[in-house]
Write a protein that holds these residues in place. Structure first.
Motif, PDB file in Angstrom:
ATOM      1  N   MET A  74      29.497  40.286  50.618  1.00 17.48           N
ATOM      2  CA  MET A  74      30.702  40.368  49.789  1.00 17.48           C
ATOM      3  C   MET A  74      31.314  41.767  49.868  1.00 17.48           C
ATOM      4  SD  MET A  74      31.512  37.672  47.882  1.00 17.48           S
ATOM      5  CE  MET A  74      31.275  37.013  46.257  1.00 17.48           C
ATOM      6  N   ILE A 104      37.482  36.552  50.326  1.00 23.95           N
ATOM      7  CA  ILE A 104      36.669  37.539  49.609  1.00 23.95           C
ATOM      8  C   ILE A 104      37.491  38.221  48.530  1.00 23.95           C
ATOM      9  CG2 ILE A 104      35.315  39.645  49.838  1.00 23.95           C
ATOM     10  CD1 ILE A 104      34.930  38.792  52.810  1.00 23.95           C
ATOM     11  N   ILE A 105      38.623  38.739  48.929  1.00 26.10           N
ATOM     12  CA  ILE A 105      39.459  39.449  47.966  1.00 26.10           C
ATOM     13  C   ILE A 105      40.103  38.432  47.035  1.00 26.10           C
ATOM     14  CG2 ILE A 105      41.507  40.876  47.725  1.00 26.10           C
ATOM     15  CD1 ILE A 105      39.176  42.433  48.783  1.00 26.10           C
ATOM     16  N   ASN A 106      40.280  38.874  45.805  1.00 27.99           N
ATOM     17  CA  ASN A 106      40.698  37.938  44.786  1.00 27.99           C
ATOM     18  C   ASN A 106      42.207  37.673  44.769  1.00 27.99           C
ATOM     19  OD1 ASN A 106      40.924  36.457  42.570  1.00 27.99           O
ATOM     20  ND2 ASN A 106      39.676  37.777  41.286  1.00 27.99           N
ATOM     21  N   GLU A 128      36.884  49.063  46.214  1.00 26.91           N
ATOM     22  CA  GLU A 128      37.309  49.721  44.986  1.00 26.91           C
ATOM     23  C   GLU A 128      38.346  50.807  45.250  1.00 26.91           C
ATOM     24  OE1 GLU A 128      33.880  50.646  42.690  1.00 26.91           O
ATOM     25  OE2 GLU A 128      35.083  51.106  40.919  1.00 26.91           O
ATOM     26  N   GLU A 178      43.715  36.073  42.681  1.00 28.52           N
ATOM     27  CA  GLU A 178      44.181  35.938  41.296  1.00 28.52           C
ATOM     28  C   GLU A 178      44.565  37.284  40.694  1.00 28.52           C
ATOM     29  OE1 GLU A 178      43.136  32.901  38.929  1.00 28.52           O
ATOM     30  OE2 GLU A 178      41.365  32.239  40.023  1.00 28.52           O
ATOM     31  N   PHE A 179      44.514  38.317  41.513  1.00 28.54           N
ATOM     32  CA  PHE A 179      44.850  39.648  41.038  1.00 28.54           C
ATOM     33  C   PHE A 179      46.366  39.700  40.846  1.00 28.54           C
ATOM     34  CE2 PHE A 179      43.006  44.166  41.651  1.00 28.54           C
ATOM     35  CZ  PHE A 179      43.616  44.558  40.482  1.00 28.54           C
ATOM     36  N   PHE A 229      34.039  44.458  48.280  1.00 29.82           N
ATOM     37  CA  PHE A 229      34.946  44.771  47.193  1.00 29.82           C
ATOM     38  C   PHE A 229      35.421  46.199  47.401  1.00 29.82           C
ATOM     39  CE2 PHE A 229      36.099  46.431  43.085  1.00 29.82           C
ATOM     40  CZ  PHE A 229      37.031  45.491  42.738  1.00 29.82           C
TER      41      PHE A 229
END
Lengths: 324, 324
Positions: B1, B38-40, B5, B42-43, B3
């Motif tokens: 995964m 992987i990346i959301n 940041e 829903e952001f 992420f």
């Protein structure tokens, strides 16, 4: 699998949610954080453990999500204001009796500014419309004591345009009936004292037919059961005083079977991963079914019933009597 | 995964500084589309930021041809995302925003051509999405939006044919039956299709489904829509006979019995004078069916009791000896 509600485990599960800030899931769900705070807190209230999370810390968090440019609340610090997170913020602050902390006038104006000429509400400045957002607006305005500033006629006209022949309501005018949209429309009409718009025998029938042989409820005809519909369907039935039209014992067993008996929390159906959304709506369903030891939940606002009554907002719904 | 940041921190910083540059745009692309699994997606704040960059930073320095191309790129990007996340509201919402921003060309025939080809493509994509999941309500809602906003409106008969195709592929697809209620209502209202003669064909279609899958709710719901409030006595009587034939074949069919009770009650309430031999007989038939339903469908027994209770009271007020 357990045949009783594992309250202590669920409380612990909710307490631990915000603790693992290095966890990927924490970041991946940032867009839902404000809703999650509301879901967790309300579940704790229903389980009579409101104090399991620090009130001041929660209020501080909510206030850190204020979007000063828009005049509403975002889902997480730095996120844009949206009506979904704004309602959750208002609900959390109301539960902690901290509504005085916000600029009510600005929030009310933000909400009113999202209404379209048709009466529906957008979620934010980009204009996606949905009866969910209409409910958020109606509920938040009511909690903020500003429901009289709403154009009721236009709002009700839009809701009526979303009603289908099966008695249910959809996401927008023309959309298929869906239990969650039925709840937002029914609850909004209850707040506006316009339940006369609903064809009660037909909708009561449609809602009763959501129960499947395993006791769980689905959200639309010929779909799978899911714990969250325990709330969407039951709360609508409670508002229409038709809760006796389903088998409450079978639904209670189904909700209890979706608990994680090791680490707490409730999932959409037995064996799946738990989350705070399904934990609230499972516990909320049990409360409406009169499960022993729980506090009453108001099915119009999805908030503690005693609080809504104190605020003078209680409508004429009926849950099943609390069992001992 | 994965992420990233750092990427999110940079984006937040850029957003705060109202950085509406091409570089900022490509950072949002990176977040929203490089790793759609992987990346959301829903952001929502990043979708909002992307739209703000386009509106405030990019569109003002682009020709209408370039704007059209940018929007088509965004449509292509979200097509990929939809394949992985077919139920993310924000993605559907972004597509709609793109369509609403297709520019006018200096050459008006270009504009028309852009619109025609874009809307045709959207219709094609939404059909593929409904092939993958024929009950995806976001896809159906989007489909209705596309149809209602097409530059050259498609004939509603074509949509009627589409629902026929979906229904015949799967009688259990209530979303398609629902769509049919909307399309036919509109065709009847405009006079494009004659209600009386088409009604006969609709009954044939739905009876085919009822006899094929008598336990499936979808067809029974549609049948109830066709019956409406039961104003036409001859249709009611004819359909009661048809259902009786099915009930004789399937004596345990709950949906046969439930529909039978509903239609017989309509006959009583709308067409028969109270207290006559015929109406008393029909009332008694309903009470017998309701008693059978209580046995057959115990989950909803209280609903059958409530309906029967009203009728028993009515009968007793007529002639006490006639009650069962």
């Amino acid at each position: 699998m357990s045949d009783t509600l594992l309250t202590d485990l669920h409380v612990k599960y909710i307490q631990n949610l915000g603790k693992n800030k290095d966890d990927l899931t924490y970041h991946m769900t940032a867009h839902l954080r404000m809703n999650a705070v509301y879901w967790g807190l309300t579940a704790l209230c229903v389980m009579k453990h409101k104090d399991a999370l620090d009130a001041e810390e929660t209020i501080e968090y909510v206030m850190s999500c204020w979007d000063d440019e828009a005049g509403g609340f975002g889902a997480h610090p730095g996120h844009d204001a949206h009506i979904l997170s704004t309602l959750s913020a208002v609900q959390v602050l109301a539960i902690h009796e901290a509504l005085a902390r916000i600029d009510v006038t600005r929030v009310v104006n933000f909400i009113l500014g999202l209404q379209h000429p048709s009466g529906v509400f957008a979620g934010d400045q980009f204009g996606e419309t949905d009866t969910r957002f209409l409910y958020c607006a109606v509920s938040a305005l009511s909690l903020l004591g500003a429901i009289d500033r709403l154009d009721r006629e236009r709002t009700v006209t839009y809701l009526a345009s979303c009603r289908n022949f099966d008695g249910g309501f959809g996401r927008v005018a023309g959309a298929e009936s869906h239990a969650a949209q039925v709840w937002v429309c029914t609850a909004a009409l209850a707040i506006l004292d316009r339940l006369d718009v609903i064809d009660v025998p037909t909708l009561g029938w449609w809602l009763a037919e959501r129960q499947l042989p395993n006791g769980g409820l689905n959200g639309r005809p010929e779909k799978l059961e899911d714990v969250c519909y325990s709330y969407w369907v039951l709360s609508s039935m409670a508002i229409l005083n038709k809760l006796t039209w389903i088998d409450s014992a079978a639904l209670t067993r189904f909700i209890l079977s979706a608990q994680d008996s090791e680490d707490g929390g409730i999932s959409d159906r037995p064996g799946d991963m738990v989350d705070v959304f399904h934990t609230l709506f499972g516990v909320a369903g049990l409360s409406l079914l009169g499960y022993p030891g729980l506090d009453d939940l108001d099915p119009v606002y999805c908030m503690p019933a005693s609080l809504i009554e104190r605020m003078g907002l209680k409508k004429g719904w009926k849950a099943l009597p609390r069992r001992l | 995964m994965v992420f990233d940041e750092l990427l999110i921190l940079t984006l937040n910083e850029n957003k705060k500084n109202k950085d509406w540059s091409k570089d900022a745009l490509s950072l949002t692309t990176q977040l929203l589309s490089t790793h759609p699994d992987i990346i959301n997606p829903e952001f929502y704040t990043i979708w909002n930021y992307r739209r703000n960059i386009l509106i405030n930073g990019i569109f003002p320095i682009s020709s209408s041809e370039e704007i059209n191309e940018l929007l088509n790129n965004d449509l292509a990007m979200t097509t990929k995302a939809l394949k992985v996340h077919p139920k993310v509201y924000w993605i559907w919402n972004h597509r709609r925003w793109c369509l609403e921003h297709i520019p006018e060309s200096s050459n008006s025939s270009n504009t028309q051509e852009w619109r025609l080809s874009t809307w045709e493509k959207e219709l094609f994509i939404v059909e593929r999405m409904l092939d993958a999941d024929s009950r995806n309500f976001l896809a159906w809602d989007y489909r209705r939006y596309i149809l209602s906003s097409m530059p050259v409106r498609r004939s509603e008969r074509a949509e009627l044919a589409y629902t026929t195709k979906k229904i015949e592929a799967n009688f259990s697809n209530f979303s398609a039956w629902h769509q049919r209620t909307k399309v036919l209502s509109s065709l009847w209202a405009s006079g494009e299709v004659d209600r009386v003669s088409s009604l006969q064909k609709e009954f044939e279609l739905v009876q085919n489904a009822m006899f094929t899958l008598p336990e499936d709710q979808s067809a029974w719901l549609y049948h109830r829509w066709l019956i409406g409030s039961g104003d036409d006595k001859s249709i009611l009587e004819r359909e009661i006979k048809v259902i009786q034939t099915l009930l004789d074949e399937q004596p345990d069919s709950k949906w046969c019995m439930d529909s039978m009770v509903t239609y017989k009650l309509m006959l009583l309430n709308n067409h028969l004078p109270r207290g006559t031999r015929e109406s008393i007989d029909i009332t008694n038939q309903c009470l017998t069916l309701l008693a059978q339903l209580e046995e057959l469908d115990p989950m909803r027994c209280q609903r059958y009791r409530d309906i029967g209770g009203c009728k028993v009271d009515e009968l007793s007020s007529l002639k006490p000896s006639l009650t069962r």
